[in-house]
Design an enzyme around this catalytic site. Structure first.
Site, PDB file in Angstrom:
ATOM      1  N   GLU A 120       2.233  -5.699  12.445  1.00  0.00           N
ATOM      2  CA  GLU A 120       1.178  -5.014  13.184  1.00  0.00           C
ATOM      3  C   GLU A 120       0.379  -6.057  13.987  1.00  0.00           C
ATOM      4  O   GLU A 120       0.062  -7.110  13.458  1.00  0.00           O
ATOM      5  CB  GLU A 120       0.233  -4.279  12.226  1.00  0.00           C
ATOM      6  N   GLU A 263      -0.797  -3.387   5.221  1.00  0.00           N
ATOM      7  CA  GLU A 263      -0.393  -2.232   4.414  1.00  0.00           C
ATOM      8  C   GLU A 263       1.075  -1.822   4.534  1.00  0.00           C
ATOM      9  O   GLU A 263       1.408  -0.655   4.288  1.00  0.00           O
ATOM     10  CB  GLU A 263      -1.273  -1.038   4.813  1.00  0.00           C
ATOM     11  N   ASN A 264       1.996  -2.729   4.860  1.00  0.00           N
ATOM     12  CA  ASN A 264       3.418  -2.374   4.988  1.00  0.00           C
ATOM     13  C   ASN A 264       3.865  -1.431   3.879  1.00  0.00           C
ATOM     14  O   ASN A 264       3.539  -1.639   2.715  1.00  0.00           O
ATOM     15  CB  ASN A 264       4.276  -3.636   4.890  1.00  0.00           C
ATOM     16  N   HIS A 296      -8.299  -0.668   0.100  1.00  0.00           N
ATOM     17  CA  HIS A 296      -8.100  -0.334   1.512  1.00  0.00           C
ATOM     18  C   HIS A 296      -6.604  -0.251   1.852  1.00  0.00           C
ATOM     19  O   HIS A 296      -6.141   0.760   2.417  1.00  0.00           O
ATOM     20  CB  HIS A 296      -8.794  -1.385   2.378  1.00  0.00           C
ATOM     21  N   GLU A 297      -5.864  -1.289   1.476  1.00  0.00           N
ATOM     22  CA  GLU A 297      -4.430  -1.277   1.822  1.00  0.00           C
ATOM     23  C   GLU A 297      -3.710  -0.157   1.070  1.00  0.00           C
ATOM     24  O   GLU A 297      -2.824   0.496   1.624  1.00  0.00           O
ATOM     25  CB  GLU A 297      -3.770  -2.627   1.521  1.00  0.00           C
TER      26      GLU A 297
END
Ligand code: B3K
Ligand code: ZN
Length: 867
Positions: A120, A263-264, A296-297
């Site tokens: 990203e 966050e993959n 968060h992730e």
């Protein structure tokens, strides 16, 4: 350089349904074979534009046959498909990469002895040619082959489906991710790690394997992250009804990483800063930071991965919402008041400044040159405030109903911000037409409020007007729908019921017009209004409070945020008044009423130690600076120091009593202990400026059994320039020089020393054995702290601070443009400094803009700043 505009969005002509990636890993030469199934969506289209750069292109086959109808340029490969009739076809593309030389930390790169990816926003195109855009969702299988000794673990997204051994000490593992995803969520990791394993049983009874990979020898720092993950998974089920969907969830901690974490799908990659913690190496703030980033992730799995963004202009769709979710998580598992105050502090200093500067943009930007420049406090934090306002307007129940609609309608799709607001509108029946403007208007609105009390008729009136100042990106502003939460108190602190014509009305006023008046009936004495309770909207407030009104609100307001906020107003006013004294060579003075009010707060600390600590903390120089049109770095620094000294002198015995009264033997990460530690350390931060300072701080350091207290002592010694500081700094250095992550704290303290010669020291430290220019964490702690948190030294009128940063930026421009682009921030905000400083800052920017190979990242910011 080419800008992209939101209005130009076009659905893709082609898509990829399935992609198989084969990686023959080697740090010097990795061979990637990508075999993808393409579908033509637009029957008219004969040209397929693939994105790709920074690799060696080796070959391409179409349906298994060599293919040469293409044109290649610096950033793309354009295939001419006029001779291809089929609506579906396969492409096999072979590329060669050099991860060991990839210092940009995007695409596939080397971190320590391992290899990892960051895709990203647009890093996948550094691996192979691809339709590298978030609205192209494909199913991925990934086969990784590598040396078995160097890379015993080979990880990618989804489930492990096969593995095997090969000759020459090689092995391979194959992964399959059943959920279609955009390329930015692809990940690969190879290396040798210590592994912490655990399990989570979801609410529907499925067992999920949790795997946390850390560098060898760091297992004793992995427990907190694992615990945080399990707390997050449970919380998302309970509060949002969202359950995890794969059988495995992996987190890998790496040392070289441009941001916090990524966050993959099924394979989060983290900056080790947001994973590793034990009592000896991490502070309370580190623990809380880790908990919130892990959360968060994890939360992105639904808000980001299962429902992703249609295009990058919609970034706040996933980021604003996910920040809101992680803030709510931290507030539910910790202190709501403390979290709100800390979030607002950050928003006010960073986001308000961004909106007032050259990079101002709405939470959904309209124009972008380099996407990585738009992972901003505006998109993230203001984005989260917009979601929070929706939550305030709808209430928890309707908001959650809206979430259900949003997820159900968009699962597996690439959505837009409008899709989200539509879902909220549909589920709640509340008209959000005007509210939608928050997505397209930049700038910080200002609410000006006046009041009138009609003694005879017992009516209290609040007149509220709104105005959003013009910003760098947008001349025309419109009225927004702003929720303003209020409370009215009588002189004794009793809350007044809000009545109109005998009916109780909501404490949230809907501000929608340029000016409107709200009436409250049956008010029998002139009330004191608490405005913007909980910071119900990301706005600035202008109401002429008297000092005594503010002090009363500090004493009796029920809202934690309000009590803290009025103290900020009191401090800011004191600073402002004294800055004029300083500039006019008049003696400085500190209002005795305020000192008195602060001592009352301290006396009652047991009611809420955490809030007491926050109230007592004087805003930092950079926080104070935020409230000035023209910033006087030397003056602010001088007056702030005077304020600290005055509070310390006047409240010394009380501070000492509290300091001595708080005894925490064993280190525990609980809300109660964190609160007490922080209050005790705030007391110490003042006591450091008294005659007891050196003894107390020295003792604090030597008796400390945890990093929070150790660092507090080190900070006090440095800021107050105590005699013990050099020996403490030395001791810390000797103990931790092998550990970059811990040394970051030391570098940051060194960079913010009040000494005149701090820049000489900083330059020196770049040669320190623990420093590494290629590691973003090190660069941020030493150079970033100096430029962003040492107001006085960075803005030294001789220009030395600016020259120093410029030299660094020129180096980073080539090595790591993303880090350079973060670091340049203090330089582009020149408009609020004196003419002399402005000239120097502009000259520095011009010097950078003159170089060949200026990265898009820096180009975009400098161009806007100099416009
Ligand atoms: N989505 C990533 C940020 C990617 C930044 C790319 N420059 C982490 C996060 O927000 O969760
Ligand atoms: Zn995020």
């Amino acid at each position: 350089m080419q800008a992209k505009y939101r209005k130009d969005y076009k659905a893709p002509d082609f898509t990829v349904t399935d992609i198989h990636l084969d990686f023959q890993l080697d740090p010097q030469k990795t061979v990637v074979t990508a075999t993808s199934q393409y579908q033509r969506l637009n029957p008219e289209s004969t040209k397929l534009h693939l994105n790709g750069h920074s690799f060696q292109f080796s070959s391409i086959k179409l349906n298994g046959q060599d293919f040469n109808h293409y044109q290649q340029d610096k950033e793309s490969l354009v295939l001419d498909l006029s001779s291809v009739n089929a609506e579906e076809f396969s492409l096999e593309i072979v590329t060669n990469l050099k991860p060991s030389e990839n210092t940009s930390l995007q695409g596939l790169y080397q971190s320590g002895d391992g290899l990892c990816t960051q895709c990203e926003a647009e890093g996948f195109r550094q691996i192979t040619y691809m339709l590298d855009r978030p609205d192209v969702l494909a199913r991925y299988t990934t086969k990784i082959t590598a040396d078995k000794l160097k890379y015993p673990y080979l990880l990618s997204n989804g489930n492990r489906i096969a593995s095997g051994e090969l000759e020459n000490n090689k092995h391979w593992v194959e992964w399959n991710d059943p959920f279609p995803k955009p390329s930015y969520l692809f990940a690969l990791v190879a290396g040798d790690f210590d592994l912490l394993s655990d399990k989570f049983i979801t609410k529907s009874g499925r067992e999920v394997n949790l795997e946390l990979y850390v560098d060898k020898g760091n297992l004793d720092r992995a427990d907190w992250a694992m615990q945080s993950l399990k707390t997050s998974m449970k919380w998302d089920e309970e509060r949002f009804g969202l359950e995890y969907d794969l059988d495995i969830y992996m987190i890998v901690a790496v040392d070289f990483f441009n941001m916090g974490a990524m966050e993959n799908k099924g394979l989060n990659i983290f900056n080790s800063k947001y994973v590793l913690a034990n009592s000896q190496t991490a502070t309370d703030d580190d623990y809380l930071g880790i908990e919130s980033v892990i959360a968060h992730e994890y939360f992105h799995n639904w808000t980001g991965n299962r429902v992703t963004c249609r295009d990058w202009f919609q970034l706040s769709l996933k980021e604003g919402l996910t920040v809101f979710r992680d803030q709510e998580f931290s507030s539910d598992v910790g202190s709501r008041g403390v979290n709100r105050i800390n979030n607002v502090k950050f928003l006010r200093t960073s986001q308000f400044a961004e909106d007032a500067g050259p990079m101002s943009h709405p939470i959904r930007p309209e124009k972008v040159i380099e996407m990585n420049n738009f992972y901003t406090v505006t998109v993230y934090e203001k984005g989260a405030e917009v979601i929070r306002m929706l939550h305030t307007l709808l209430g928890e129940e309707k908001f959650q109903a809206g979430m259900k609609v949003y997820i159900n309608e968009n699962d597996g799709k690439a959505a837009t911000c409008d899709d989200f607001v539509n879902a909220m509108e549909k589920a709640s029946g509340i008209d959000l037409t005007q509210f939608r403007r928050w997505y397209s208007q930049s700038g910080t609105p200002k609410l000006t409020i006046t009041d009138k009390y009609d003694e005879k008729n017992h009516i209290y009136k609040l007149t509220v007007s709104q105005m959003t100042p013009v910003t760098a990106d947008q001349m025309e502003k419109v009225n927004l729908h702003i929720p303003l939460k209020i409370a009215l108190y009588d002189d004794k602190g009793i809350t007044q019921t809000l009545l109109r014509d005998g009916e109780q009305i909501s404490d949230v006023l809907h501000i929608t017009q340029t000016e409107e008046t709200f009436e409250f009936h049956n008010i029998y004495t002139k009330p004191i209004p608490a405005l913007l309770c909980d910071f119900s909207a990301p706005v600035k407030l202008d109401y002429e409070y008297s000092t005594s009104q503010l002090i009363k609100l500090l004493q009796f307001a029920k809202n934690d945020f309000v009590r803290w906020d009025v103290t900020q107003m009191l401090f800011t006013e004191e600073l402002r008044r004294n800055l004029i004294n300083y500039q006019q060579n008049v003696v400085l003075d500190f209002s005795p009423e305020i000192l008195n009010a602060l001592s009352k707060v301290l006396e009652n600390y047991q009611q809420d130690p955490a809030l007491t600590a926050l109230i007592l903390m004087l805003p930092k120089e950079t926080e104070f600076a935020e409230s000035f049109k023209t910033i006087d770095p030397d003056g602010i620094s001088f007056v702030r120091h005077f304020m600290v000294q005055t509070i310390a002198d006047n409240l010394k015995s009380l501070l000492l009593q509290i300091y001595n009264g708080i005894n925490l033997d064993e280190y525990r990460v609980t809300q109660e202990d964190i609160a007490l530690r922080s209050l005790r350390n705030v007391c110490l931060s003042y006591l450091a400026y008294t005659n007891l300072g050196n003894t107390l701080v020295n003792k604090h350091y030597s008796y400390s059994n945890n990093m929070t207290d150790t660092l507090a002592a080190l900070n006090c010694a440095t800021k107050a320039m105590l005699p013990c500081r050099d020996s403490l700094l030395k001791d810390f250095e000797e103990k931790w020089q092998h550990d970059g992550l811990v040394m970051d704290k030391w570098f940051a303290i060194q960079a913010t020393r009040p000494d005149e010669d701090v820049l000489v020291q900083v330059n020196h430290l770049m040669d320190h054995s623990s420093f590494n220019f290629n590691n973003p964490n090190r660069v941020r702690s030493l150079i970033g702290s100096f430029a962003s948190h040492n107001l006085k030294a960075f803005h030294n009128i001789d220009g030395s601070g600016y020259r120093f940063l410029t030299d660094i930026l020129l180096k980073l421009n080539e090595k790591n443009p993303q880090v350079a682009s973060r670091l340049i921030e203090p330089l582009i905000h020149f408009s609020r400094f004196s003419a002399q400083r402005q000239t120097l800052m502009k000259r520095a920017l011009e010097r950078i803009s003159a170089v060949e190979n200026l990265s898009k990242d820096l180009f975009e910011k400098i161009e806007k700043a100099l416009q």
